[in-house]
Design an enzyme around this catalytic site. Sequence first.
Site, PDB file in Angstrom:
ATOM      1  N   SER B 323       0.790  -1.207  -0.036  1.00  0.00           N
ATOM      2  CA  SER B 323       0.106  -0.041  -0.007  1.00  0.00           C
ATOM      3  C   SER B 323       0.988   1.257  -0.122  1.00  0.00           C
ATOM      4  O   SER B 323       0.217   2.296  -0.272  1.00  0.00           O
ATOM      5  CB  SER B 323      -0.911  -0.117   1.308  1.00  0.00           C
ATOM      6  OG  SER B 323      -1.844  -1.169   1.251  1.00  0.00           O
ATOM      7  N   ASP B 360     -11.361  -5.883  -1.341  1.00  0.00           N
ATOM      8  CA  ASP B 360     -10.555  -4.900  -0.222  1.00  0.00           C
ATOM      9  C   ASP B 360     -10.376  -5.741   0.965  1.00  0.00           C
ATOM     10  O   ASP B 360     -10.810  -6.638   1.235  1.00  0.00           O
ATOM     11  CB  ASP B 360     -11.743  -3.953  -0.141  1.00  0.00           C
ATOM     12  CG  ASP B 360     -11.086  -2.586   0.291  1.00  0.00           C
ATOM     13  OD1 ASP B 360     -10.174  -2.576   1.339  1.00  0.00           O
ATOM     14  OD2 ASP B 360     -11.218  -1.335  -0.248  1.00  0.00           O
ATOM     15  N   CYS B 379      -7.766   2.290   1.712  1.00  0.00           N
ATOM     16  CA  CYS B 379      -8.970   1.448   0.862  1.00  0.00           C
ATOM     17  C   CYS B 379      -8.294   1.059  -0.510  1.00  0.00           C
ATOM     18  O   CYS B 379      -7.731   1.691  -1.131  1.00  0.00           O
ATOM     19  CB  CYS B 379      -9.976   2.577   0.598  1.00  0.00           C
ATOM     20  SG  CYS B 379     -11.224   2.021  -0.575  1.00  0.00           S
TER      21      CYS B 379
END
Lengths: 369, 622
Positions: B323, B360, B379
């Site tokens: 991420s 997700d 997210c």
Amino acid sequence: MIDRRLITNFDWPLFFLTIILSVIGVINLYSTSQGVLSGNIYVKQIYWFIIGLLALFLIFCIDYRFFEKWGYLIYFLFFLLLLTVFFHGSIAYGAKRWLKFGGIRFQPSELMKLAMIIALGKYFHGQRNDLKGEKKDGYRLRDLWVPFILALIPVMLILKQPDLGTAIIFLFIFISIIFYMRIRLSSFFILCGIILFFVPIFWHFLKDYQRSRILTFFNPSRDPLGLGYQIIQSKIAVGSGGLWGKGFLHGTQSKLHFLPTQHTDFVFSVFSEEWGLIGSILVLILFCLLIIWGLSIANQSKDLFGKVVAFGITSMLFWQVVINIGMATSLLPVVGVPLPFFSYGGSSTVTTLIAIGLLINVKTRRFIF
Amino acid sequence: MLERRKPIYKPSNGKQVSILFVGIVIIAFFFLGLRLFYLQIIKGDENKKLAENNRIRLRKLIPQRGLIIDRHGTILAGNIPSYRAMIVPEDFEHSPDGFKLIARCLNINVDEIQKRLKSASKDFPFRPVTIKTDLNWKEVAHIEEERSHLPGVQIVVSPKRYYPFGKTCSHVIGYMGMINVHELRKYEYLGYQSGDWLGRSGIEASCEPILRGKVGGRQIEVDAIGRELKTLSEVLPIPGNNVILTIDLPLQKKIEEIFKGKIGAVIAIDPRNGEILSMVSSPSFDPGVFYKKISKKEWMKLVKDPFHPFQNRCIMGQYPPGSLFKVVVAAAALKEALITPSKKVFCPATFILGDQEYRDWKEGGFGDINLKQALIESCDVYFYKLGYRLGIEKIAKYARLFGLGRKTGIDIPGEKSGLVPDKNWKRKRFNEPWYLGETITCSIGQGYLLVTPIQVASLFSAIANGGILYRPHLIKRIERYDGIITKEILPEPLGKVSISKENLDVIRKALIGVVNSPVGTGRRCKMERVLVGGKTGTAQVISIPKNKNEREIPFKLRDHAWFAAFAPAENPELVVVVLVEHGGHGGNVPALVAKDIFDFYFRRKSGEEMQMVMFKGIANDR
């Protein structure tokens, strides 16, 4: 094909001189390999000598005008070999000078000397054709740009290897030849100026460690462990020979390995130590005879190509002998130049014998046309 | 046969020319003969004497290797004298008594001495052979006492590399090894001899020519038993230059302490100039180990260690960024005007592309959120959608803009370039077209994408400092042995990331939220006195079913955990990147590690400031 006159006119004196010097050279190498240095380099040298002799006869059989006809092509081929060394050469002793064929290492720069001499001969021969003897007072610099390039290309490539000794020999051969072709004195000094001008430019492209190597060549005290030591030990070796020498196989300097590179660059020191002043002067006389003989061949030749080739080869032998012996007796700075017939090495031995083959070739065919 | 050619050139003065040349030749040879006469007859006796008892020896004088020093002046790599006993075979008396005596002095047995002498080259009877290294004082004294009975035995002092802090900072410092046959033949190592040491990794390797110094030498005359009589000539060795690092040793030690027992990498870097304050790769090794005699078993244990202690994970470890990469995608989307900071995007639990479903991490999804919220809670679906709209070529373009996919040019060797995939790369590598689904995984930093921790440090520095990519560096300056500075390393901007200040501000604010919002993934790094901004990342090792408990997964298959942060957020002066291999989620262990680092750094800083204030106060009182 072989003309009868080729046999009757064969240059026996030069041939025997060659054989005598080669035999002395091999015997001397036998002595260096008896010391603590293990290995049987003299046996290998005998093989090279035999290969060289075969090459000598082969070269002799081909009319030298053949080499003139293909002169530039020969030059170009060896130039390509030098380029190959530049890109793919094998490295030893910190320099990139060799090509490997199978297990055999070969140094193209040696044969390139002859290729350059042949190319220069072809060029000057053609020149005289056009000029019809107009240049009575010698060449001017602007007439010489082609030979200049012919010499400059190998010199640059060889300096890059780096092999200062061989590059210097190239330069000296070139200068000798243009001197022989009668360059104007003023032009000659300008040429020297140009060469001096190129030195710093080339210097600029060298790496630090290469510069330091070359500086050490000229100033051995920079490197008291390497060259400075060699020079002292070589001087002691030569000097301790005295008048009669210590006798064959009895040299102490070389046997105890005080003398580095004793089978290549300092091979004469070994000889001098064991055979003394008497032996050394004898070898000097033999070399001197060989060179004067070569000059007379140049003089006798009827065409300019033959003259330039004979003179070029003779000057090559002359400079190698003088620089190498000058080095061993610490008259001159140490630049790696092999002593013809004495130093161990396949490429230099074969090249020397091919050169002799060309000399005999020119000499023998002087009556044919 | 060749066509006959008429003689064209008839030298008018051929005779004269050849007489001139013959004259030159004879004069040259005459001089050579004269020189021989001078050396062999006039100086003959002198030279004979010199040759008979040739007692000139060469001794190499080894220079002190340059020191490696941290930014505060603490020596990280230095030298200590080491004594070794050597024998000159030609001068040594090869008798049983001689062997016994020296064996007794050195506490070794006779066989070993004989073995060592035999293994030496017969070509050089005057070259000393090492019998024992690292002698202690007792052994040295013993040899000196028996000097007169031990012809040809020498005690040689040479500097030995010494690493006072052992395993600390070893990946930066590097280690030394003996030069090998192959290297000896190369240009670069001209002047090296077999048995010489040279840097093999880290600063020791990259600064080898700077640290090495210049070998000196001495020609000496010795007597019949090899004692030195006088020095004939000498060139003193020149010590190597000292290398001062940007490393902050106390911080480095603190981080190593915090990170103890974990596997991974930590980098602390100053975003204002690219100076690396700490570089920790774990597990580590002791560079001194190469100087000790270690058993083959111990050595194999080190080399075959499954966690590769010699690998510097900071520059050689390549991991998916996870991420962390969302930062790049966000910057790209802002620049390409695909979104505005306030625009809300509906993010359900999955993103559907064709018949593929992309989950997700949070079950149930996030609903309507904007960019800031998407970064704060990391997210996935939001970024799937952005990545889908950007396309892989744009993603790759911006990744490269931030310095990914190429080496940062750090000043130690061995750096890896990571990987930024695009269509072209895939065609070349696999001869396959690029699939859209791969763009989707790429947009959350998984898939083919690979980065090194140093690239992440550089990326986050650029975000922290307003978009300048500095070359990360470890060398601060180079000093000569006498302290004169020969080179100062200045910050070197490699480029400016062409993202506007406003857009970078949006991202920075979101990253502050990641740490300071109660729902932020990096909330464990929140500090009271200093505002921190950062981003978590989780690099998948393999795809794992959602409901499985982390502890049930074998260690080797657990995800790698990232955390990259900067502080103080208003005007960042420290960027910290933490990677914990198989560490699970970036918000847990790495965030806590980063917090401890910031805590130490800023606590120390305020302490220093306090002291400054106090000194000033004292000065004012007077």
